[in-house]
Structure formats: structure tokens, C-alpha cells
Design an enzyme around this catalytic site. Structure first.
Site, PDB file in Angstrom:
ATOM      1  N   GLY A 105      18.595  13.920  46.124  1.00  0.00           N
ATOM      2  CA  GLY A 105      17.763  15.059  45.747  1.00  0.00           C
ATOM      3  C   GLY A 105      16.618  15.277  46.731  1.00  0.00           C
ATOM      4  O   GLY A 105      16.151  16.410  46.915  1.00  0.00           O
ATOM      5  N   GLU A 108      17.990  17.224  49.415  1.00  0.00           N
ATOM      6  CA  GLU A 108      18.325  18.548  48.875  1.00  0.00           C
ATOM      7  C   GLU A 108      17.073  19.433  48.804  1.00  0.00           C
ATOM      8  O   GLU A 108      17.122  20.614  49.133  1.00  0.00           O
ATOM      9  CB  GLU A 108      18.978  18.402  47.497  1.00  0.00           C
ATOM     10  CG  GLU A 108      20.352  17.739  47.592  1.00  0.00           C
ATOM     11  CD  GLU A 108      20.997  17.539  46.238  1.00  0.00           C
ATOM     12  OE1 GLU A 108      20.528  16.659  45.490  1.00  0.00           O
ATOM     13  OE2 GLU A 108      21.955  18.265  45.918  1.00  0.00           O
TER      14      GLU A 108
HETATM   15  N1  3HC Z   1      15.272   6.529  41.238  1.00  0.00           N
HETATM   16  C1  3HC Z   1      14.575   5.603  40.555  1.00  0.00           C
HETATM   17  N2  3HC Z   1      14.127   4.454  41.079  1.00  0.00           N
HETATM   18  C2  3HC Z   1      14.394   4.240  42.354  1.00  0.00           C
HETATM   19  C3  3HC Z   1      15.115   5.135  43.148  1.00  0.00           C
HETATM   20  C4  3HC Z   1      15.559   6.346  42.544  1.00  0.00           C
HETATM   21  N3  3HC Z   1      16.217   7.277  43.233  1.00  0.00           N
HETATM   22  N4  3HC Z   1      15.233   4.640  44.391  1.00  0.00           N
HETATM   23  C5  3HC Z   1      14.601   3.447  44.379  1.00  0.00           C
HETATM   24  N5  3HC Z   1      14.096   3.216  43.162  1.00  0.00           N
HETATM   25  C6  3HC Z   1      13.295   2.058  42.744  1.00  0.00           C
HETATM   26  C7  3HC Z   1      14.100   0.764  42.720  1.00  0.00           C
HETATM   27  O1  3HC Z   1      14.754   0.584  41.487  1.00  0.00           O
HETATM   28  C8  3HC Z   1      13.019  -0.271  42.956  1.00  0.00           C
HETATM   29  O2  3HC Z   1      12.340  -0.430  41.718  1.00  0.00           O
HETATM   30  P1  3HC Z   1      11.707  -1.852  41.341  1.00  0.00           P
HETATM   31  O3  3HC Z   1      10.705  -2.131  42.377  1.00  0.00           O
HETATM   32  O4  3HC Z   1      11.145  -1.659  39.999  1.00  0.00           O
HETATM   33  O5  3HC Z   1      12.857  -2.800  41.385  1.00  0.00           O
HETATM   34  C9  3HC Z   1      12.066   0.446  43.905  1.00  0.00           C
HETATM   35  O6  3HC Z   1      12.327   1.836  43.750  1.00  0.00           O
HETATM   36  C10 3HC Z   1      12.242   0.071  45.350  1.00  0.00           C
HETATM   37  O7  3HC Z   1      13.621   0.218  45.668  1.00  0.00           O
HETATM   38  P2  3HC Z   1      14.375  -0.845  46.599  1.00  0.00           P
HETATM   39  O8  3HC Z   1      14.129  -2.213  46.093  1.00  0.00           O
HETATM   40  O9  3HC Z   1      15.768  -0.379  46.717  1.00  0.00           O
HETATM   41  O10 3HC Z   1      13.559  -0.657  47.957  1.00  0.00           O
HETATM   42  P3  3HC Z   1      14.083  -0.580  49.429  1.00  0.00           P
HETATM   43  O11 3HC Z   1      12.878  -0.369  50.249  1.00  0.00           O
HETATM   44  O12 3HC Z   1      14.980  -1.717  49.731  1.00  0.00           O
HETATM   45  O13 3HC Z   1      15.003   0.737  49.513  1.00  0.00           O
HETATM   46  C11 3HC Z   1      15.568   3.038  49.178  1.00  0.00           C
HETATM   47  C12 3HC Z   1      14.440   2.000  49.303  1.00  0.00           C
HETATM   48  C13 3HC Z   1      16.315   3.161  50.512  1.00  0.00           C
HETATM   49  C14 3HC Z   1      14.953   4.360  48.825  1.00  0.00           C
HETATM   50  C15 3HC Z   1      16.579   2.578  48.097  1.00  0.00           C
HETATM   51  O14 3HC Z   1      15.847   2.286  46.928  1.00  0.00           O
HETATM   52  C16 3HC Z   1      17.612   3.594  47.725  1.00  0.00           C
HETATM   53  O15 3HC Z   1      18.617   3.694  48.399  1.00  0.00           O
HETATM   54  N6  3HC Z   1      17.406   4.330  46.620  1.00  0.00           N
HETATM   55  C17 3HC Z   1      18.377   5.203  46.038  1.00  0.00           C
HETATM   56  C18 3HC Z   1      18.583   6.446  46.817  1.00  0.00           C
HETATM   57  C19 3HC Z   1      19.561   7.341  46.121  1.00  0.00           C
HETATM   58  O16 3HC Z   1      20.636   6.922  45.728  1.00  0.00           O
HETATM   59  N7  3HC Z   1      19.199   8.607  45.928  1.00  0.00           N
HETATM   60  C20 3HC Z   1      20.026   9.519  45.248  1.00  0.00           C
HETATM   61  C21 3HC Z   1      19.651   9.539  43.814  1.00  0.00           C
HETATM   62  S1  3HC Z   1      20.733  10.525  42.799  1.00  0.00           S
HETATM   63  C22 3HC Z   1      20.276  12.109  43.142  1.00  0.00           C
HETATM   64  O17 3HC Z   1      19.419  12.337  43.927  1.00  0.00           O
HETATM   65  C23 3HC Z   1      20.998  13.147  42.360  1.00  0.00           C
HETATM   66  C24 3HC Z   1      20.685  14.508  42.869  1.00  0.00           C
HETATM   67  O18 3HC Z   1      21.670  14.924  43.747  1.00  0.00           O
HETATM   68  C25 3HC Z   1      20.585  15.487  41.770  1.00  0.00           C
END
Ligand code: 3HC
Length: 717
Positions: A105, A108
Site C-alpha cells: 500500500g 500504491e
Molecule cells: N503492518 C503492520 N505491522 C507491520 C507491517 C505492516 N505492513 N510491517 C512491519 N510491521 C511491524 C512488524 O510486525 C514489527 O512489529 P514488532 O516490532 O511489534 O514485532 C515491526 O513493524 C518491524 O518490522 P520488522 O521486524 O519486519 O522490521 P524490519 O526492519 O526487519 O523490516 C519491513 C521492515 C521491510 C518493512 C518489513 O517489516 C516488511 O516487509 N513489512 C511488510 C511489508 C508488506 O508486506 N507490505 C504489504 C502489506 S499488505 C498491503 O499493503 C495491502 C495493500 O495492497 C492494500
């Protein structure tokens, strides 16, 4: 001027430029407050007669995507598409200023902006596929218009982020700005747009580059080239449909189609499991009771004892993570062979273009070897990987204790021996920990960290830190036979061995497991690893089991041309000798074969795994049931879209699991049902589903860097 828009968004002004700044730790996920703040911020900026808007995030990253924890609940207003429409329809240019990661997102929203600038270290991606989803906020319709259909398919179906420079090449970004100068240079970029009278570049208005037929052909090519991505996973198929729709339909209809396909995935069991796994993976690194002030020990140098297969793989993993390694083995020939294998593997990575050749040369040069443990005197961490013989391990640990400096960490890669006993061979059991790698150690993602009774908190913290450095998924286990992954899968193995006597041939069992989503079934796996190395007691072998009969006849699996399967014709065909051995044992034990349908086989194989997992929870071997799921996914290829054994057990219903196990006990099977499993079944409780949203609050946050983090040295115990 600085105006508070809401608790996470502020509106700043620099002359005629408005800056909508978001600050929502940890990763600026687009939760309800962020969406609301951005929407209000954009509206206010327009209302204040700003001439252009810069949208940026504070903290480590631009928006990392939708807030994944919100996806299980009804979506609250304003939705992301409303926010994006406000941005895209803005009468003044909106510039996204990107650092860190613009993901899902987040990207996006950036694509709905009229222009995008980023620092060179920024990464851009649409990784929703890893959550069993597709970009549901216009990503499948805007990305093809900005970067072309073919590239959009690769980015969305593959899910891998690209660096900013690649973003420029693809047409996703308009300019790179200097590291550390994002705000100032994004404002300057916006001013330049005004000076030039640049148009409002709306992605929605751009043409797509391919006809519907060409787009479909590109999608078909992708599917044909990446069949594994589609096996069992729903999201990649829907992604292809959504991107092809960008070529078939006008933008608004394409968005409606995207939403349909997204909603289908959002409510799927596969995505539910994958979203669960996202948080479960992050929780796995948290150790309840480990004080936040405990800091990992500094690890600059490492050693590996034992130049066999495991030692070699561990050395490669350490070298790849940038650690110098001293490999020790008494046997000079084994050392030479291991050195050659290590150098060959690392050079191979360079030859395939995965790492630069100078990096490969540096890694190979960081390996030294010795025939004596005294070479490890100054080493910070040593991992012992010799044969699984308790006496040998104890002797080595006593010797390590004598030569290694105070404060060094002494780790054992044992896969089933008692870490407490090994630790007791030293005068410093608090420095001893299990680091159980899975073969091949440089490839498999699971690292079981085995905490002994006396393992110090900072040693555990160091092990978790090391796991991250090695790119592993680290799960902490208590001491028990087989730890987590092997102990659970042993139950499937035993059942499979029993089932082939009762009726279904090995190929049926393997097929059911592969259909479920495992990369291979238990007999295919045994054939691959070798029947002789998985629990065959050569000295006492007396043709009592199918395995003994096959091993005694030299049918040790793939390496000998036959095992449970016959490989002589180039394919894996059921081996006549294996079927004959099964028939012989049936006759000897007067077993009347019966037939099973696939569902019966599936439950027969996996219910005992859930039962064993419940025992692990009950015995306190794991901190939480979801750690079991992570271990099985990372260590045994349990399909992530099934969520792991505990998630699966919850999903199919624990009362049913208990009922089936009881029927087996009544039929004479030697199964001890976990009292905890029975209690959960009676009380209607579940192992992981109930914990899902609470996960993020559990345990201390992560592990800091040695010497830099928030953690300070802790006591023992
Ligand atoms: N939503 C909620 N929480 C999230 C999140 C997200 N998208 N991304 C990361 N977090 C949280 C993690 O759970 C973690 O929480 P915690 O400290 O309580 O455990 C904290 O943020 C830090 O995350 P990481 O431990 O993974 O930290 P890193 O620095 O290693 O990585 C990152 C950071 C690269 C941003 C990785 O967290 C990541 O890949 N996040 C997910 C990205 C993702 O998949 N985005 C797509 C989401 S779905 C979407 O967008 C749908 C849309 O199309 C409508």
C-alpha cells in the site's frame, strides 16, 4: 509553520510548498489514523492554497504497506482508495518523497502521487503475494501503466522489491535525491515542477503498453516460467488476472476487478495462514523474560569444529554473513576436502552472478583451518559439528573449555543430544548453547536455538542476533529429544512407516503429502537423505523392518539407485524390492491390508504431529505454539499457506484431532494423547488463532546490536 493534523500526521509549510509528514512507528503502516491524517493533510494543504505538496514519512521508512493487523477486521474509513483519489485528483502536484521501503500500500500511495523521488538506498516493492494477497489499492492497475505490463507482472507476482536506481529505470521514480537530503531536495523538486509548469502526471491516465492478448501472453509466459509459485498458492493466479485486466478494462473498471480479486484472497484460508505467519515469524525472535537491557556479546571471529557436511555448511553460512571462520578437524584430508567444497560453493555464487567476485574472494580468504582446537583460543564463538556421539561431544567441550578465552560462546550443533549434559562437561555451562542448523546449513532457513538450563541471557541474545545476521529464522527450543522440528516430524515418519504395512504404498503417502503442499513426502525424503543415515542401527539390523531389509540389501536411496523408489530408469518408480519387503513383513505379522482415502491418510499422518506440538507447548519446550509453526515451515517446508501444524490443527478443529487419535489408541496404536490437547478440545480453545493479534505485544522488542543496542550485559540463567 507546523500544524498538527492528527496524532500521526503533521502539515508543515515551506513557502508555497506544503509538507504532509507522517510519523507512525515502527514502519508507518497505513492504518486508519495514518490514512485519516494523510487525507486531512492533503485537503488542508489544498485549502491553504499551497502550490504543491510533498508527502514524506519520518522514522526509518516510507509507508511499509497497509497495516497487516487491520486486514482481519472490517476496514475503517477512510479507505486507502479514498486517500489515493484525494491525492491523484489534487489540483496541485503531490510529490512522494521516499526513503527506507515503499512497500505494498505504501508504493500504491506513492503511485497515486503525481511524481516520486527517492534516495538511492530506498527500496520499492509490491510484496503482497507473500501474504497471499495482491496489491488491493490500485497497484495492479497503476504499476502496469507506469512500468509496463511485463515488468509489473514480475514485480507483483514475484513480490521482490527493487532498489531506487532500478525504480528509475522501470519508470516508477522520477528522480533520485541525495542520501540524507530527502526533504530539502524533494521540496526543490516540487518547486522546479512549478517553475516548469509541469503537468499533473496521473498514472490512471497513462496508456498501457500491451494489448489484452499480449498481456495475457505475458501472464502465460510468467506462469510457465515459475510453476512452483503457483503450486498451492492462490494469490499469483489472481495477480495475473488483475494485471491482465489493466490491459482489458478502463482504469475504474480495472480497479473494481482488482478489488474483487483482492477480496477473494483476503477471505481465503491461504492468506489468513500467510498473514498469521508474518507476525508469528516476528514474534519468534522475542524471548519472554529476557530483560530488555541484555545486550548480545560482541562476535567478531568464529570457529567451527568438524569438517563434515554440517560443519562445512555452517562455515559457508558464517562466511556469507561476513564472519571470519577457523575450521578445525583432526583429519587433514577431511579439512582439505571441506576447504575445497566451501571455496567451490562460494565461487559458484559468484559465477551465477549472485555476489560480486571480489566479495567471493574476500569470503574465501576469511576461512582458515587448523588440526588442533588450540587455534580457537582467541575466537568469540565456536560451533561444534562433529558426529552425534555424546562422549565425543563432551570431550570436545572439555577441551574447548580449556583453550577458549573467557566470555567466548561454545555452541553445539547437536540435533538430539542433551545440551545440559554437554554444557556440564565445561566449567562454564552458562556460555554453552545449542545452535541446531538444518542441512544444507547454508541454505535452510531454520536455526533452532537450544537454551540449556544454565544458558546465560546474553548468550541467548547473541544466538538470536547471530540468527538474524545469518538470515535465518531463529526459534528458541528447550532441551528435549529432537528439539522442535525433528521431534514433531518423527511422529509423521513413524506413522508413515506403520501405514505402509497397513495398506497404502509409499507412493500414495508421498502423493498425499505433496498434494498438501510439502516439497516431498516422507519416503521421497528418506530416499534423498539416505536410508542408512536415518536411524538405521547397522550393527543390530536383523530384517525386522522395511528399512532394515532395504538397508541390509544395500538399497540406501537415491545414492545407491534404489530405496523406496527405483531410480534406474531415470525417474522415481515404486521399487519392487521395497514392495516385496512390505509384503514380507505384512505376512510375518499377519497384517491384513485395508484401504484409506486421501483425507484419512492426511489426518493419519498429521494428527500425531499436532499432538506432539501440544506436548511441546505443555512441557514448556517452546515459548508459544506459533514458534512450532515457524520451525516446521522454515525447517521442513511445511506449506506456509497451511500455517504450520498448530495453525492447521486449529483450523481443522482440535476436537476432531482428539477424536481420531482416540480411535487409533482404541485400535491398539501406541499413541499418548497430550492432556493439553484434550483440554483445549474440550474447552473449545485453539493454539494459535486466539493469540494472533496479541502477538505484537508479547515479549521484549527484538535484539539490539552488540555494543550499540538498548540491551546491556545480563546475568546468567
Ligand atoms: N503492518 C503492520 N505491522 C507491520 C507491517 C505492516 N505492513 N510491517 C512491519 N510491521 C511491524 C512488524 O510486525 C514489527 O512489529 P514488532 O516490532 O511489534 O514485532 C515491526 O513493524 C518491524 O518490522 P520488522 O521486524 O519486519 O522490521 P524490519 O526492519 O526487519 O523490516 C519491513 C521492515 C521491510 C518493512 C518489513 O517489516 C516488511 O516487509 N513489512 C511488510 C511489508 C508488506 O508486506 N507490505 C504489504 C502489506 S499488505 C498491503 O499493503 C495491502 C495493500 O495492497 C492494500
Amino acid at each position: 509553520m507546523n500544524l498538527v493534523v492528527n496524532s500521526v500526521v503533521s502539515l508543515e509549510t515551506e513557502g508555497e510548498i506544503a509538507i504532509v509528514a507522517v510519523d507512525s512507528p515502527p514502519v508507518n503502516a497505513l492504518g486508519q489514523r495514518v490514512r485519516e491524517g494523510v487525507l486531512l493533510g492533503i485537503r488542508k494543504a489544498i485549502g491553504q492554497k499551497a502550490k504543491a505538496v510533498v508527502l514524506l514519512c519520518k522514522g526509518p521508512t516510507f509507508f511499509a504497506g497497509a497495516d497487516i493487523s487491520e486486514l482481519d477486521r472490517p476496514i475503517l474509513e477512510p479507505t486507502l482508495d479514498v486517500v489515493e483519489a484525494a491525492i491523484e485528483d489534487s489540483p496541485i502536484p503531490v510529490v512522494a518523497a521516499i526513503h527506507g521501503t515503499a512497500l505494498g500500500g505504501g508504493l500504491e500511495v506513492a503511485m497515486a502521487c503525481h511524481y516520486r523521488v527517492a534516495v538511492p538506498s530506498a527500496r520499492l516493492g509490491l510484496p503482497e503475494v507473500a501474504l497471499g494477497l495482491l496489491p488491493g489499492a490500485g497497484g495492479t492497475q497503476r504499476a502496469p501503466r507506469l512500468m509496463g505490463i511485463e515488468a509489473a507482472i514480475g514485480m507483483i507476482a514475484g513480490g521482490k522489491p527493487v532498489m531506487a536506481a532500478e525504480g528509475i529505470r522501470l519508470g516508477l521514480l522520477d528522480a533520485l535525491v541525495d542520501e540524507g537530503e530527502l526533504r530539502g531536495q524533494a521540496i526543490a523538486f516540487a518547486r522546479e515542477l512549478l517553475v516548469k509548469g509541469a503537468p499533473l502526471k496521473r498514472a490512471r491516465d497513462l496508456p498501457v503498453d500491451l494489448s489484452p492478448e499480449e498481456a495475457q501472453a505475458a501472464a502465460d509466459r510468467y506462469r510457465a516460467k515459475n510453476p512452483a509459485q503457483f503450486r498451492g498458492f492462490k494469490a499469483p493466479g489472481n495477480i495475473l488476472k488483475a494485471v491482465v485486466a489493466a490491459a482489458e478494462l478502463p482504469f475504474d473498471q480495472g480497479i473494481a476487478r482488482e478489488w474483487e480479486l483482492f477480496s477473494e484472497l483476503l477471505s481465503s484460508e491461504e492468506s489468513e495462514a500467510q498473514r498469521y505467519a508474518f507476525f508469528a515469524e516476528r514474534i519468534a525472535g522475542k524471548v519472554p523474560g529476557l530483560d530488555k537491557t541484555v545486550r548480545p556479546r560482541a562476535i567478531a571471529t568464529t570457529g567451527v569444529v568438524g569438517a563434515g557436511t554440517m560443519g562445512t555448511g555452517i562455515a559457508i553460512a558464517l562466511l556469507n554473513a561476513g564472519f571470519p571462520v577457523t575450521l578445525v578437524d583432526l583429519n587433514a584430508e577431511a579439512l582439505d576436502k571441506a576447504r575445497a567444497r566451501i571455496a567451490g560453493t562460494i565461487q559458484g555464487q559468484a559465477d551465477k552472478g549472485r555476489i560480486p567476485s571480489d566479495a567471493a574472494a574476500a569470503r574465501i580468504a576469511a576461512l582458515s583451518s587448523a588440526g588442533d582446537l588450540s587455534a580457537l583460543t582467541g575466537t568469540d564463538l565456536v560451533i561444534e559439528a562433529v558426529f552425534e556421539r555424546p562422549d565425543l561431544k563432551k570431550t570436545i567441550f572439555a577441551q574447548l573449555d580449556a583453550v577458549m578465552k573467557p566470555g567466548a560462546i561454545l555452541a553445539t550443533n547437536t540435533s538430539f543430544l542433551d545440551v545440559n549434559e554437554i554444557a556440564a562437561a565445561t566449567a562454564r555451562p552458562h556460555d554453552v548453547v545449542g545452535l541446531h542448523f538444518f542441512a544444507p546449513a547454508n541454505i535452510m532457513r531454520l536455526l533452532e536455538i537450544v537454551r540449556g538450563d544454565k544458558t546465560a541471557g546474553d548468550v541467548l541474545a547473541t544466538a538470536l542476533w547471530l540468527g538474524r545476521k545469518l538470515g535465518k529464522l531463529a526459534v528458541v527450543s528447550g532441551v528435549c529429544d529432537g528439539f522442535i522440528a525433528n521431534r514433531l516430524m518423527a511422529r509423521r515418519g513413524e506413522t508413515a512407516d506403520r501405514l505402509i504395512l497397513n495398506g497404502p504404498p509409499p507412493a500414495d503417502i508421498d502423493r498425499v503429502m505433496v498434494d498438501y503442499g510439502f516439497p516431498m513426502g516422507p519416503f521421497q525424503m528418506v530416499d534423498l537423505v539416505g536410508l542408512d543415515v536415518i536411524g538405521w542401527d547397522r550393527e543390530n539390523s536383523a530384517g525386522r523392518t522395511v528399512q532394515e531389509i532395504l538397508c541390509e540389501a544395500g538399497h540406501w536411496g537415491q545414492k545407491t539407485g534404489s530405496g523406496y523408489y527405483d531410480y534406474s530408469q531415470g525417474t522415481a518408480a515404486p521399487a519392487a524390492d521395497a514392495l516385496a519387503a512390505i509384503a514380507a513383513i505384512r505376512e510375518r505379522n499377519r497384517i491384513e491390508p485395508r484401504s484409506y482415502d486421501d483425507a484419512q491418510l492426511l489426518h493419519a499422518l498429521l494428527d500425531p504431529v499436532v499432538n506432539e506440538g501440544a506436548k511441546l507447548v505443555d512441557e514448556g519446550i517452546v515459548y508459544r505454539a506459533s514458534d512450532i509453526d515457524m520451525a516446521l515451515i522454515a525447517g521442513y517446508g511445511w506449506p506456509v499457506y497451511r500455517g504450520g501444524p498448530m495453525f492447521w490443527g486449529d483450523s481443522v478443529g482440535l476436537p476432531g484431532v482428539v477424536e481420531r487419535l482416540k480411535a487409533r489408541v482404541a485400535a491398539g496404536e501406541d499413541i499418548v494423547i497430550s492432556p493439553l490437547l484434550e483440554r483445549y478440545a474440550i474447552e473449545g480453545r485453539r493454539f494459535v488463532h486466539d493469540d494472533r493479534q496479541r502477538g505484537r505485544a508479547q515479549g521484549p522488542r527484538g535484539i539490539g546490536e552488540p555494543g550499540k543496542g538498548t540491551l546491556t550485559a545480563g546475568g546468567h540463567g
